[in-house]
Each structure stands twice: as structure tokens, then as C-alpha cells.
Motif scaffolding. Structure first.
Motif, short mmCIF file in Angstrom:
data_model
loop_
_atom_site.label_atom_id
_atom_site.label_comp_id
_atom_site.label_asym_id
_atom_site.label_seq_id
_atom_site.Cartn_x
_atom_site.Cartn_y
_atom_site.Cartn_z
N THR A 28 13.40 -42.21 -125.80
CA THR A 28 13.20 -42.75 -124.45
C THR A 28 14.30 -43.74 -124.13
O THR A 28 14.70 -44.54 -124.99
CB THR A 28 11.83 -43.45 -124.35
N ALA A 29 14.79 -43.71 -122.88
CA ALA A 29 15.86 -44.61 -122.44
C ALA A 29 15.25 -45.90 -121.89
O ALA A 29 14.30 -45.87 -121.11
CB ALA A 29 16.72 -43.94 -121.38
N TYR A 30 15.83 -47.03 -122.30
CA TYR A 30 15.34 -48.33 -121.86
C TYR A 30 16.50 -49.21 -121.39
O TYR A 30 17.62 -49.11 -121.92
CB TYR A 30 14.63 -49.06 -123.01
N ASN A 31 16.20 -50.05 -120.39
CA ASN A 31 17.11 -51.13 -120.01
C ASN A 31 16.65 -52.39 -120.73
O ASN A 31 15.47 -52.74 -120.70
CB ASN A 31 17.09 -51.35 -118.50
N VAL A 32 17.60 -53.08 -121.36
CA VAL A 32 17.27 -54.23 -122.19
C VAL A 32 17.85 -55.49 -121.55
O VAL A 32 19.03 -55.53 -121.19
CB VAL A 32 17.82 -54.05 -123.61
N TYR A 33 17.01 -56.51 -121.39
CA TYR A 33 17.40 -57.80 -120.84
C TYR A 33 17.01 -58.91 -121.82
O TYR A 33 16.08 -58.74 -122.61
CB TYR A 33 16.70 -58.07 -119.51
N LEU A 41 22.09 -57.40 -119.15
CA LEU A 41 21.61 -56.01 -119.15
C LEU A 41 22.45 -55.12 -120.06
O LEU A 41 23.68 -55.08 -119.97
CB LEU A 41 21.65 -55.46 -117.73
N THR A 42 21.74 -54.39 -120.91
CA THR A 42 22.31 -53.24 -121.62
C THR A 42 21.49 -52.05 -121.17
O THR A 42 20.29 -51.93 -121.47
CB THR A 42 22.22 -53.41 -123.14
N ALA A 43 22.12 -51.16 -120.40
CA ALA A 43 21.38 -50.10 -119.70
C ALA A 43 21.29 -48.82 -120.52
O ALA A 43 22.22 -48.45 -121.25
CB ALA A 43 22.03 -49.82 -118.36
N GLY A 44 20.15 -48.14 -120.37
CA GLY A 44 19.99 -46.77 -120.87
C GLY A 44 20.10 -46.61 -122.37
O GLY A 44 20.67 -45.61 -122.83
N SER A 75 13.73 -46.74 -118.39
CA SER A 75 14.60 -46.42 -117.26
C SER A 75 13.95 -45.47 -116.28
O SER A 75 14.22 -45.50 -115.07
CB SER A 75 15.92 -45.81 -117.77
N ASN A 76 13.07 -44.58 -116.78
CA ASN A 76 12.45 -43.58 -115.91
C ASN A 76 11.17 -44.08 -115.27
O ASN A 76 10.41 -43.30 -114.69
CB ASN A 76 12.17 -42.30 -116.71
N SER A 77 10.87 -45.38 -115.42
CA SER A 77 9.66 -45.91 -114.80
C SER A 77 9.99 -47.05 -113.85
O SER A 77 9.27 -48.05 -113.77
CB SER A 77 8.69 -46.40 -115.89
N GLY A 78 11.09 -46.89 -113.12
CA GLY A 78 11.49 -47.92 -112.18
C GLY A 78 12.04 -49.15 -112.86
O GLY A 78 11.83 -50.28 -112.38
#
Length: 295
Positions: free
Chosen positions: A92-97, A117-120, A47-50
Motif C-alpha cells: 500500500t502507498a502512503y504519504n509520510v509526514y 512529506l515523503t510521498a507514495g 495515498s488512495n484514501s484522500g
């Protein structure tokens, strides 16, 4: 005829549903379903890398420019299935697709990918994340008329939980991790012990108050002091066969045929002396206490 075959061919994409995303230290476990047989690809973007863009079909199928990636083929219709998205970093926070296509290679659209999308989703913090190893060591098990003593070793400090389940001839089913930890199963006996460096991480777990001349199966579970289990929880994908692998089959208690207590009264002027012995489960009509007098 050719036109009829073309018309009958499946040209519609599958319906993909993401039931949940569970976070671990180095991976996410994505639970999905499809309305028809097919394949599913999932990816994670920090999430923190665009990571606020929708990845393409190519990215999700190949893992290109993704921070984590996972794939599973031969997904059955309307069956909850796990996809492991590996290669992530702790805390670390990730967006999952996810992306899916059926067995005829009909794939979902980019807008359908966006809808998965499952965000953060934040991975767990790092630290001790290695799972311990449980081993039976000599003399392995010691059988008595009313107890079974197990000898166990853990490769680090931690805790053991064990249970005995009576085998009536139809076999037994391995209990869950939580059942063993909380003594919450249909157990005939349950015991726990600690693994410490002082005892070279070897411990005896005693399963008591068992019936004489009876067959039991024994199961055990262990965790280290950091809470990592032999089933690889909580950091990794759980191993469903870890507890089943600890099974000690067909342990039969001894037939002693003794009363539960023997009281010997010596000659006059001397004190009583008692001797504890096992219960006479072979004959329920015997008294629970037997007194014998010396003349």
C-alpha cells in the motif's frame, strides 16, 4: 530580572530533517535529525484514501485519523534517529509526514510539517514475513585440532552461515549479515549448510583449516527459504543484536602435534596405505608428508 530570563528563554522551534523513509511490510522506518534535543512524531496516510492533505499537529502527536503512527522522545542533537511508523498494510502507498518539538515544547509550523512529506512510499507485499529462530543443539560444537563442527537447528527450512574469528586476547566483533552470507569478513574459517525437514531442520556446519591449540569465537546467521533472517529483516525493524546473540565464545582447537599425512609402505607386493592426519602447526619445520616403511 524577569524580563532578562524571558528574553533568554528558547522560543524558536527545532529544525527537522527527514533523511529517508524505508518501507517494510507493516511499517515504515523514518530516519530523521534535529538541530537540538527534542521529540519527533511521524504519521502515514494512505495515498488512495484522500491522503493529499497535511495532517495537523494534534493528529501527528496522537495518531488520530492516521493510517500509521510513530513517536520517539529524547532525540539527540544532530543524531540520525529512527522513528517506526507502525500499523500499515502490505503493498500500500502512503504519504509520510513528521512533526517535531524541542525540550521547551516549541513546535514546528504546519508549513514545516508539509515540507517533511515523503510521498507514495509503498509497503512491501505480504506473504511469509515471520523471522526464523536459530538454536544450537547437542552436541553443540565438536572440537578437533583443525576444525570446529557446529550443530544448529532452524525452526523451518532455510540456510545457515557461520564463521570462526580468532580471539587474540582482545575479544572479537560480531560480523554483519552480509559479511556472513558472502564470506566477506576477516574470517579464519567460514561454512554454510541447509536446514531441511528431511534432517528435522538440524545441520552441521564445519569450520575447517583452523590452527591447532588456538581460541576462536564463532558467529552464525540464518534465513528461511523466503529470505526472512533471524535479525528480522527484511519485513521488520532489524535486530542489531541477533548475530551477536549467536556467539560461541572461547572455542579452542585441540593440540594434536601430528604431521599432515602419514604414508605407510607395507611389505613387498602389497599396495600402499595412506592415513590422513592433522597439520603439525606446532612445528613449522616438520615435513608436510611423512613416509614410513615396514620391513
Amino acid at each position: 530580572l524577569g524580563g532578562s530570563l524571558a528574553a533568554a528563554q528558547d522560543v524558536t522551534p527545532p529544525l527537522l530533517a527527514v533523511a529517508r523513509v524505508r518501507a517494510y511490510i507493516f511499517h515504515h522506518l523514518v530516519t530523521i535529525t534535529l538541530n537540538e534535543e527534542g521529540s519527533v512524531y511521524c504519521g502515514a496516510i494512505a495515498s488512495n484514501s484522500g491522503g493529499n492533505y497535511v495532517p495537523s499537529v494534534f493528529q501527528l502527536k496522537t495518531g488520530t485519523n492516521l493510517d500509521g503512527h510513530g513517536f520517539i522522545g529524547a532525540v539527540l542533537t544532530e543524531t540520525l534517529t529512527h522513528v517506526v511508523v507502525a500499523g500499515l498494510q502490505p503493498n500500500t502507498a502512503y504519504n509520510v509526514y513528521c512533526y517535531a518539538e524541542d525540550s521547551m515544547l516549541n513546535g514546528i509550523s504546519v508549513s514545516d510539517i508539509a515540507a517533511t512529506l515523503t510521498a507514495g512510499v509503498v509497503t512491501l507485499p505480504g506473504g511469509d514475513y515471520g523471522w526464523p529462530t536459530l538454536t544450537y543443539v547437542p552436541p553443540y560444537e565438536v572440537l578437533d585440532n583443525d576444525r570446529i563442527t557446529l550443530w544448529l537447528e532452524l525452526n523451518e527450512d532455510g540456510f545457515f552461515w557461520c564463521a570462526a574469528v580468532r580471539d587474540t586476547g582482545f575479544g572479537t566483533v560480531a560480523p554483519s549479515r552480509m559479511q556472513l552470507k558472502n564470506n566477506a569478513g576477516f574470517f579464519d574459517s567460514w561454512g554454510t549448510a541447509s536446514s531441511t525437514a528431511m534432517t528435522k531442520n538440524v545441520a552441521a556446519v564445519r569450520l575447517e583449516n583452523l590452527a591447532e591449540d588456538t581460541t576462536y569465537d564463532v558467529y552464525c546467521y540464518a534465513e528461511d527459504v523466503a529470505g526472512n533472517g533471524i535479525d528480522r529483516t527484511p519485513a521488520w525493524v532489524p535486530d542489531p543484536d541477533a548475530i551477536k546473540a549467536t556467539k560461541r565464545t572461547g572455542l579452542r582447537t585441540l593440540l594434536v602435534m601430528a604431521p599432515s599425512r602419514l604414508l605407510v609402505r607395507p611389505t613387498s607386493g602389497q599396495s600402499f596405505r595412506c592415513r590422513s592426519v592433522g597439520p603439525a602447526t606446532w612445528n613449522l619445520l616438520l615435513p608436510q608428508h611423512l613416509a614410513s616403511c615396514c620391513q
